[in-house]
Motif scaffolding. Structure first.
Motif, PDB file in Angstrom:
ATOM      1  N   ASP A 333       0.410  -0.911  -0.324  1.00 32.63           N
ATOM      2  CA  ASP A 333      -0.307   0.102   0.668  1.00 32.63           C
ATOM      3  C   ASP A 333       0.695   1.443   0.150  1.00 32.63           C
ATOM      4  O   ASP A 333       1.579   1.160   1.486  1.00 32.63           O
ATOM      5  CB  ASP A 333      -1.067  -0.191   1.435  1.00 32.63           C
ATOM      6  N   GLY A 334       0.521   2.347  -1.555  1.00 31.51           N
ATOM      7  CA  GLY A 334       1.423   3.097  -1.129  1.00 31.51           C
ATOM      8  C   GLY A 334       2.767   3.523  -1.820  1.00 31.51           C
ATOM      9  O   GLY A 334       3.188   3.810  -1.748  1.00 31.51           O
ATOM     10  N   PHE A 335       3.240   2.256  -2.364  1.00 33.44           N
ATOM     11  CA  PHE A 335       4.592   1.735  -2.619  1.00 33.44           C
ATOM     12  C   PHE A 335       4.584   2.513  -3.991  1.00 33.44           C
ATOM     13  O   PHE A 335       5.317   3.611  -4.475  1.00 33.44           O
ATOM     14  CB  PHE A 335       4.864   1.183  -3.168  1.00 33.44           C
ATOM     15  N   LEU A 336       3.289   2.610  -5.100  1.00 32.82           N
ATOM     16  CA  LEU A 336       3.334   3.373  -6.326  1.00 32.82           C
ATOM     17  C   LEU A 336       3.455   4.713  -6.410  1.00 32.82           C
ATOM     18  O   LEU A 336       3.748   5.764  -6.667  1.00 32.82           O
ATOM     19  CB  LEU A 336       2.131   2.758  -7.066  1.00 32.82           C
ATOM     20  N   ALA A 337       2.368   4.852  -5.668  1.00 24.04           N
ATOM     21  CA  ALA A 337       2.115   6.580  -5.376  1.00 24.04           C
ATOM     22  C   ALA A 337       2.931   7.369  -4.326  1.00 24.04           C
ATOM     23  O   ALA A 337       3.080   8.528  -4.722  1.00 24.04           O
ATOM     24  CB  ALA A 337       0.332   6.997  -4.273  1.00 24.04           C
ATOM     25  N   ASP A 338       3.704   6.781  -4.151  1.00 21.96           N
ATOM     26  CA  ASP A 338       5.040   7.019  -2.955  1.00 21.96           C
ATOM     27  C   ASP A 338       6.059   7.724  -4.254  1.00 21.96           C
ATOM     28  O   ASP A 338       6.308   8.896  -3.731  1.00 21.96           O
ATOM     29  CB  ASP A 338       5.482   6.981  -1.637  1.00 21.96           C
ATOM     30  N   GLN A 339       6.333   6.908  -5.063  1.00 19.62           N
ATOM     31  CA  GLN A 339       7.429   7.079  -5.937  1.00 19.62           C
ATOM     32  C   GLN A 339       6.833   7.781  -6.806  1.00 19.62           C
ATOM     33  O   GLN A 339       7.727   9.322  -7.286  1.00 19.62           O
ATOM     34  CB  GLN A 339       7.292   6.127  -6.881  1.00 19.62           C
ATOM     35  N   ARG A 340       5.570   8.271  -7.053  1.00 17.25           N
ATOM     36  CA  ARG A 340       5.085   9.180  -8.520  1.00 17.25           C
ATOM     37  C   ARG A 340       4.920  10.155  -7.140  1.00 17.25           C
ATOM     38  O   ARG A 340       5.625  11.793  -7.461  1.00 17.25           O
ATOM     39  CB  ARG A 340       3.705   9.271  -8.530  1.00 17.25           C
ATOM     40  N   ARG A 341       5.238  10.520  -6.699  1.00 21.29           N
ATOM     41  CA  ARG A 341       4.758  11.894  -5.647  1.00 21.29           C
ATOM     42  C   ARG A 341       6.340  12.106  -5.163  1.00 21.29           C
ATOM     43  O   ARG A 341       6.372  13.382  -5.413  1.00 21.29           O
ATOM     44  CB  ARG A 341       3.755  11.485  -3.597  1.00 21.29           C
ATOM     45  N   PHE A 342       6.856  11.654  -4.672  1.00 21.65           N
ATOM     46  CA  PHE A 342       7.988  11.977  -4.689  1.00 21.65           C
ATOM     47  C   PHE A 342       9.197  11.913  -6.462  1.00 21.65           C
ATOM     48  O   PHE A 342      10.186  13.425  -6.213  1.00 21.65           O
ATOM     49  CB  PHE A 342       9.705  10.445  -4.791  1.00 21.65           C
ATOM     50  N   LEU A 343       8.415  11.594  -8.004  1.00 20.38           N
ATOM     51  CA  LEU A 343       8.741  12.687  -8.843  1.00 20.38           C
ATOM     52  C   LEU A 343       8.306  14.039  -8.883  1.00 20.38           C
ATOM     53  O   LEU A 343       8.657  14.384  -9.713  1.00 20.38           O
ATOM     54  CB  LEU A 343       8.215  11.492  -9.731  1.00 20.38           C
ATOM     55  N   ALA A 344       7.236  14.094  -7.830  1.00 16.37           N
ATOM     56  CA  ALA A 344       6.627  15.795  -8.537  1.00 16.37           C
ATOM     57  C   ALA A 344       6.939  16.499  -7.275  1.00 16.37           C
ATOM     58  O   ALA A 344       6.534  17.591  -7.682  1.00 16.37           O
ATOM     59  CB  ALA A 344       5.155  15.310  -8.144  1.00 16.37           C
TER      60      ALA A 344
END
Length: 354
Positions: A333-344
């Protein structure tokens, strides 16, 4: 009409309707699989020249109509891994695309018909390979040369800082990265023995075997000597694999990590990792990189070494079914969303998540 004929016709109608229902169900399941495994990226096969041979790669770009994107270069972990990691990278590539980033990956040498042999490589060889891929990408008009970062898992922990020492990178995403080969091997051995409920006698025997192996590696012993030392019980070890280990067993990322000071690093750690000692990894990364203020650490208590949910990953059948019908839900849970947030985050030029 006689009762037997009526009964036979009724049976045929029931069979026909059952077949129709099964066909509709099968078609529906196929449709779900195709839909769930269709990703909002454009994949194209690419060829990258390096060291006199070709890397067979896949470039996955966003479908947002932009002429230029940032790029994430993927560095595999251990094993014979293809460019898509059997499709396992695709949910990440889609998340990257939503953040405005393309993704680049390639078949390891010797995998899927690619030239070469990944077991003949050192970690420096792998870093040279990734640096060549970045140089290739920087020359493309659809890649923003100022926004190229690295993503790497497990064994890539020894490769990522070496790449950054060879060519500038904008950021690094390190997923379950290893730090020290020998410490990792000991941790993995003891963790697996605990998981198996091994007896004290078995733990002692396996630890002694591990020490024998270490001494043989230090003496640069050939595979034949290893086979004799284990009484022929090589447990799947081959001469090629022994050669790979002999070249790389002294790997220790601590020596190379200082090059990442000041580079934004996302360190991703799982709660059920039996391969890598996440506490040791976090201690080393914080000790080397935290003073620069560019380190972000994310923990995923429900993830295993591959960041697949532990409840899914402990069953091969469940993993296969989820990969078919709901591949994006494989990950913690949150793995993909957190990476996207890091990139943003500011300075990386990604698209802000909704």
């Amino acid at each position: 009409m006689c009762p037997k004929v009526r009964s036979r016709r009724r049976g045929l109608r029931i069979t026909l309707w059952l077949l129709v229902a099964l066909l509709f169900t099968a078609a529906g399941l196929v449709g779900v699989v195709l839909w769930q495994n269709s990703y909002d990226v454009t994949e194209r096969r690419v060829s990258i020249r390096h060291g006199g041979h070709t890397l067979n790669g896949v470039l996955a770009t966003p479908r947002d109509g932009r002429g230029q994107h940032g790029l994430i270069v993927y560095v595999h972990g251990d094993g014979p891994i293809g460019a898509t990691h059997d499709g396992g990278y695709r949910p990440m590539w889609e998340a990257n695309a939503k953040a405005g980033y393309a993704s680049l990956s390639w078949d390891k040498p010797g995998v899927a018909g690619a030239p070469g042999d990944w077991l003949s490589q050192s970690m420096d060889d792998r870093a040279d390979e990734a640096a060549a891929a970045i140089a290739w990408a920087r020359a493309r008009p659809d890649v923003d040369p100022a926004r190229i970062g690295l993503w790497g898992a497990s064994q890539a922990g020894w490769v990522l800082p070496k790449v950054a020492a060879r060519t500038p990178v904008s950021f690094v995403i390190a997923v379950s990265p290893a730090v020290n080969w020998l410490r990792q091997g000991r941790y993995n051995l003891l963790a697996e023995l605990r998981a198996d409920g091994a007896s004290a006698a078995r733990v002692e025997a396996e630890t002694a075997r591990s020490e024998t192996t270490r001494r043989l590696l230090e003496r640069r012993a050939p595979f034949e000597e290893y086979a004799r030392a284990t009484g022929g019980d090589v447990r799947g070890m081959t001469a090629r694999r022994w050669g790979f280990i002999s070249r790389n067993y002294t790997a220790d990322a601590t020596r190379d990590l200082p090059v990442l000071r000041g580079v934004p690093v996302l360190l991703v750690l799982a709660g059920h990792d039996v391969n890598v000692d996440t506490a040791d990894t976090e201690r080393v990364y914080r000790g080397v990189l935290e003073t620069g203020g560019a380190l972000t650490v994310e923990h995923y208590p429900d993830g295993n070494h591959s960041l697949v949910k532990q409840s899914i990953g402990e069953s091969e059948l469940t993993t296969a079914l989820v990969a078919l019908f709901r591949p994006r839900s494989l990950f913690a849970d949150g793995f993909l969303a957190d990476q996207r947030r890091f990139l943003a985050e500011p300075g990386r030029g990604g698209t802000t998540p909704p």
